[in-house]
Write a protein that holds these residues in place. Sequence first.
Motif, PDB file in Angstrom:
ATOM      1  N   GLU A   1      -0.744 -22.185  -5.005  1.00  0.00           N
ATOM      2  CA  GLU A   1      -0.662 -22.235  -6.462  1.00  0.00           C
ATOM      3  C   GLU A   1      -0.129 -20.931  -7.044  1.00  0.00           C
ATOM      4  N   GLY A   2       0.449 -20.084  -6.180  1.00  0.00           N
ATOM      5  CA  GLY A   2       1.068 -18.854  -6.638  1.00  0.00           C
ATOM      6  C   GLY A   2       0.101 -17.744  -6.982  1.00  0.00           C
ATOM      7  N   ARG A   3      -1.149 -17.873  -6.589  1.00  0.00           N
ATOM      8  CA  ARG A   3      -2.152 -16.838  -6.887  1.00  0.00           C
ATOM      9  C   ARG A   3      -2.217 -15.828  -5.750  1.00  0.00           C
ATOM     10  N   ILE A   4      -2.421 -14.569  -6.110  1.00  0.00           N
ATOM     11  CA  ILE A   4      -2.556 -13.525  -5.103  1.00  0.00           C
ATOM     12  C   ILE A   4      -3.945 -13.616  -4.479  1.00  0.00           C
ATOM     13  N   VAL A   5      -3.953 -13.784  -3.168  1.00  0.00           N
ATOM     14  CA  VAL A   5      -5.214 -13.899  -2.434  1.00  0.00           C
ATOM     15  C   VAL A   5      -5.586 -12.557  -1.795  1.00  0.00           C
ATOM     16  N   TYR A   6      -4.617 -11.901  -1.221  1.00  0.00           N
ATOM     17  CA  TYR A   6      -4.832 -10.589  -0.593  1.00  0.00           C
ATOM     18  C   TYR A   6      -3.646  -9.686  -0.918  1.00  0.00           C
ATOM     19  N   ARG A   7      -3.904  -8.373  -0.891  1.00  0.00           N
ATOM     20  CA  ARG A   7      -2.861  -7.368  -1.018  1.00  0.00           C
ATOM     21  C   ARG A   7      -2.995  -6.358   0.113  1.00  0.00           C
ATOM     22  N   LEU A   8      -1.879  -6.010   0.714  1.00  0.00           N
ATOM     23  CA  LEU A   8      -1.820  -4.890   1.644  1.00  0.00           C
ATOM     24  C   LEU A   8      -1.078  -3.775   0.926  1.00  0.00           C
ATOM     25  N   GLN A   9      -1.790  -2.671   0.647  1.00  0.00           N
ATOM     26  CA  GLN A   9      -1.241  -1.617  -0.205  1.00  0.00           C
ATOM     27  C   GLN A   9      -1.285  -0.263   0.486  1.00  0.00           C
ATOM     28  N   ARG A  10      -0.320   0.579   0.130  1.00  0.00           N
ATOM     29  CA  ARG A  10      -0.361   1.975   0.543  1.00  0.00           C
ATOM     30  C   ARG A  10      -1.315   2.731  -0.381  1.00  0.00           C
ATOM     31  N   GLN A  11      -2.081   3.612   0.189  1.00  0.00           N
ATOM     32  CA  GLN A  11      -3.014   4.403  -0.614  1.00  0.00           C
ATOM     33  C   GLN A  11      -2.870   5.869  -0.216  1.00  0.00           C
ATOM     34  N   ALA A  12      -2.606   6.707  -1.210  1.00  0.00           N
ATOM     35  CA  ALA A  12      -2.464   8.140  -0.954  1.00  0.00           C
ATOM     36  C   ALA A  12      -3.839   8.791  -0.821  1.00  0.00           C
ATOM     37  N   VAL A  13      -3.984   9.623   0.190  1.00  0.00           N
ATOM     38  CA  VAL A  13      -5.208  10.398   0.399  1.00  0.00           C
ATOM     39  C   VAL A  13      -4.791  11.840   0.646  1.00  0.00           C
ATOM     40  N   ASP A  14      -5.785  12.732   0.712  1.00  0.00           N
ATOM     41  CA  ASP A  14      -5.480  14.160   0.828  1.00  0.00           C
ATOM     42  C   ASP A  14      -4.615  14.481   2.042  1.00  0.00           C
ATOM     43  N   ALA A  15      -4.885  13.812   3.158  1.00  0.00           N
ATOM     44  CA  ALA A  15      -4.181  14.156   4.400  1.00  0.00           C
ATOM     45  C   ALA A  15      -2.943  13.299   4.646  1.00  0.00           C
ATOM     46  N   GLY A  16      -2.599  12.411   3.720  1.00  0.00           N
ATOM     47  CA  GLY A  16      -1.435  11.555   3.932  1.00  0.00           C
ATOM     48  C   GLY A  16      -1.573  10.221   3.221  1.00  0.00           C
ATOM     49  N   GLU A  17      -1.349   9.137   3.953  1.00  0.00           N
ATOM     50  CA  GLU A  17      -1.434   7.796   3.395  1.00  0.00           C
ATOM     51  C   GLU A  17      -2.120   6.861   4.379  1.00  0.00           C
ATOM     52  N   ARG A  18      -2.664   5.791   3.849  1.00  0.00           N
ATOM     53  CA  ARG A  18      -3.231   4.743   4.692  1.00  0.00           C
ATOM     54  C   ARG A  18      -2.965   3.391   4.040  1.00  0.00           C
ATOM     55  N   ILE A  19      -3.216   2.331   4.788  1.00  0.00           N
ATOM     56  CA  ILE A  19      -3.057   0.970   4.287  1.00  0.00           C
ATOM     57  C   ILE A  19      -4.437   0.401   3.999  1.00  0.00           C
ATOM     58  N   VAL A  20      -4.567  -0.258   2.849  1.00  0.00           N
ATOM     59  CA  VAL A  20      -5.836  -0.906   2.520  1.00  0.00           C
ATOM     60  C   VAL A  20      -5.576  -2.387   2.259  1.00  0.00           C
ATOM     61  N   LEU A  21      -6.538  -3.212   2.638  1.00  0.00           N
ATOM     62  CA  LEU A  21      -6.496  -4.647   2.361  1.00  0.00           C
ATOM     63  C   LEU A  21      -7.477  -4.937   1.241  1.00  0.00           C
ATOM     64  N   ARG A  22      -6.971  -5.519   0.151  1.00  0.00           N
ATOM     65  CA  ARG A  22      -7.812  -5.876  -0.993  1.00  0.00           C
ATOM     66  C   ARG A  22      -7.798  -7.382  -1.188  1.00  0.00           C
ATOM     67  N   ASP A  23      -8.915  -7.921  -1.644  1.00  0.00           N
ATOM     68  CA  ASP A  23      -8.960  -9.344  -1.949  1.00  0.00           C
ATOM     69  C   ASP A  23      -8.544  -9.578  -3.393  1.00  0.00           C
ATOM     70  N   ALA A  24      -8.659 -10.821  -3.846  1.00  0.00           N
ATOM     71  CA  ALA A  24      -8.221 -11.164  -5.198  1.00  0.00           C
ATOM     72  C   ALA A  24      -9.025 -10.430  -6.264  1.00  0.00           C
ATOM     73  N   GLY A  25     -10.249 -10.017  -5.923  1.00  0.00           N
ATOM     74  CA  GLY A  25     -11.079  -9.277  -6.863  1.00  0.00           C
ATOM     75  C   GLY A  25     -10.892  -7.772  -6.777  1.00  0.00           C
ATOM     76  N   ASP A  26      -9.862  -7.333  -6.040  1.00  0.00           N
ATOM     77  CA  ASP A  26      -9.515  -5.920  -5.872  1.00  0.00           C
ATOM     78  C   ASP A  26     -10.544  -5.151  -5.060  1.00  0.00           C
ATOM     79  N   ILE A  27     -11.338  -5.874  -4.293  1.00  0.00           N
ATOM     80  CA  ILE A  27     -12.328  -5.232  -3.414  1.00  0.00           C
ATOM     81  C   ILE A  27     -11.653  -4.869  -2.098  1.00  0.00           C
ATOM     82  N   VAL A  28     -11.850  -3.632  -1.644  1.00  0.00           N
ATOM     83  CA  VAL A  28     -11.266  -3.184  -0.388  1.00  0.00           C
ATOM     84  C   VAL A  28     -12.053  -3.789   0.774  1.00  0.00           C
ATOM     85  N   LEU A  29     -11.349  -4.580   1.606  1.00  0.00           N
ATOM     86  CA  LEU A  29     -11.971  -5.220   2.759  1.00  0.00           C
ATOM     87  C   LEU A  29     -11.767  -4.435   4.047  1.00  0.00           C
ATOM     88  N   TRP A  30     -10.708  -3.629   4.053  1.00  0.00           N
ATOM     89  CA  TRP A  30     -10.359  -2.909   5.283  1.00  0.00           C
ATOM     90  C   TRP A  30      -9.426  -1.770   4.930  1.00  0.00           C
TER      91      TRP A  30
END
Length: 636
Positions: A352-381
Amino acid sequence: MLIVDGTRVIEPDPPLLALRSKFTSNGEGGLIAAARSTSGFGYIDECGRWVVPPTLQDARSFTEDGVARFQSGDLWGFIDLRGKVVIEARFEDAKAFQCGRAPVKDGEYWRYIDRNGAFAFEGLFTRADKFSPCGLALARPSDEARYGYIDVAGNWAIAPQFAYALSFSPDCVAPAQAKGNRMGVIGMDGKWVVKPSYSNVGEFNHGYAYCDVNRYPRYIYPRASYIDSRGRVVIPEQEGLAKSMTDGWVKSGEGNYVGLSGELAVSAEIYWGTDFTGYGFAIASVYENDVGPDERNLTWGILAADGQFHRAPDDIIEPLTDDDTDIVFPEPDTPFAPFVTSNEDVALLDREGRIVYRLQRQAVDAGERIVLRDAGDIVLWSSPIYPSVARVRPFFGAAPARFLEEIEDPAQLPGLAEKLLERTQEKLALVARGELSCDSDDDDEDDEDDVDCGDDDDENGGDDDSDDDDDVDGDDDDGDDDGDGDDDEDEDEDDDDVESFTDPVSTAQLVWRAYLDEYSWGNYQFLETLRSKQMDVMYGRMVAVLTERFGQPASVPEYAFRSYGVSGTVWLVGSEPQRYWVRISEFADAGDGDGWYEIWLNCMPTIETMKAALAMAPANARSDGFEEVEPREPGR
């Protein structure tokens, strides 16, 4: 790749790169699937545990017989649902088990084995397909023989009599060709259910088969239809019909879909779409105006099997594509389509065109990492921290700057123009000293001081390595000075066009290039319009920065553009007696199924400046040193 079950996220070790098949019940309450890791292929369970370590050369899916084939040490064997090897890898090739039999390559011939790995009967074949659910297998006893069908005991149930044939479907029918070039459909008794009347009949899929009514070269686009297992036409003959039916729908043309009940009624006018994915939706696009698509108004989304088009959320740019430019379909057992976001991350959309998960780059002090967020923007991993994480670049709506050559930003173009001017001035000085001659016999193309004016390396301009040339001549010319298309041989020699006359000292640089190979252009015909508009956008930016540096373009240059597919803007720079033209030009062409879009930067002296340099040359270097040259395309 992660395995996600609700809010539970599993990161397999060794890492999971891709599933080769859907998960299958292992008969003990768990699941198993063929998968690929960084070290090879293996079998993984639903908890991310490698039941068979990923050290195999290949791994295939399980069949209804409960076994799967694998390759190790260049040989094929079979394992069961627990990951236990039941037939050691000893065959040169193998196909799937069905009805307790599997075809295997044993030396020069194919044979059939049983579940114990023993040969089931004595028959030898040069072609042997897996058994169909109806208990027959397509086989050919020799390369000179015709095709027939055997039963599980190895007896000919249908004697070899067909020039070409395919396997039986679960509906117990098979496409076949007896003689000539027409195909029909037979039943298990070998008799015609559909008499040979089609130029091609594909394998039956869920009871239906694609049929070519005609083929090339008689028609540019083949006309085709779909029939059922009794030969009844269920989708009428038409052009542009896809060869597979999924979720009950067949793609027809660029953006239409037809099924058993007729054309799919959609809620928006689809400009282009994929085949249906098997999860009840296709990936599709619409555009918002009557001008045509470009990177700003081409809107992507999800087309559901009920005809409803769901526009993707505002920050979604386009579907994710792989290294081969194919749109990435959902992974097995994962009914979500991956899309690229405006932040160059990945979002997974449902039917139905709804975002279920997002894989995003996240900047941190030592560099970057990937985070997995659900539709409620909760970080799962979240991943480990890396110095940087690669961006996911759009392919269709790529930023025009992505195709820049030699420079990284249009703002650098004036500096590059200055360098080309310096090169032109250096060559002009060689002319004045009599050291640059059009008549040179030296064939060394790398010698910048000796230009071979008559050489034409590439007649179609389509060499993908053309961006490696940083000192080549100008563009095509029909020899006409007034732009009217006629040869003006009677006109004064002083009116010869500047480009031919100054060819030996001109310099050029490819500064932008978008290339479409035959595969991409064939799959996405709208890319021709997209790339052309992206070229126009970049061309406008380049004209603006050159105008800022050199002033307003010349309104009436001493030469006209007459080359097919070329347009450009020129500036007159310098002061008497040293005056030069700086030109920026667009060029588009196609050949052998490929297409390319280019922007070239050229520098050349005016005719008067060129004549002044010739006048300074020693007498023995002026005789006929600069003849009219063969016309060439931009940058050549």
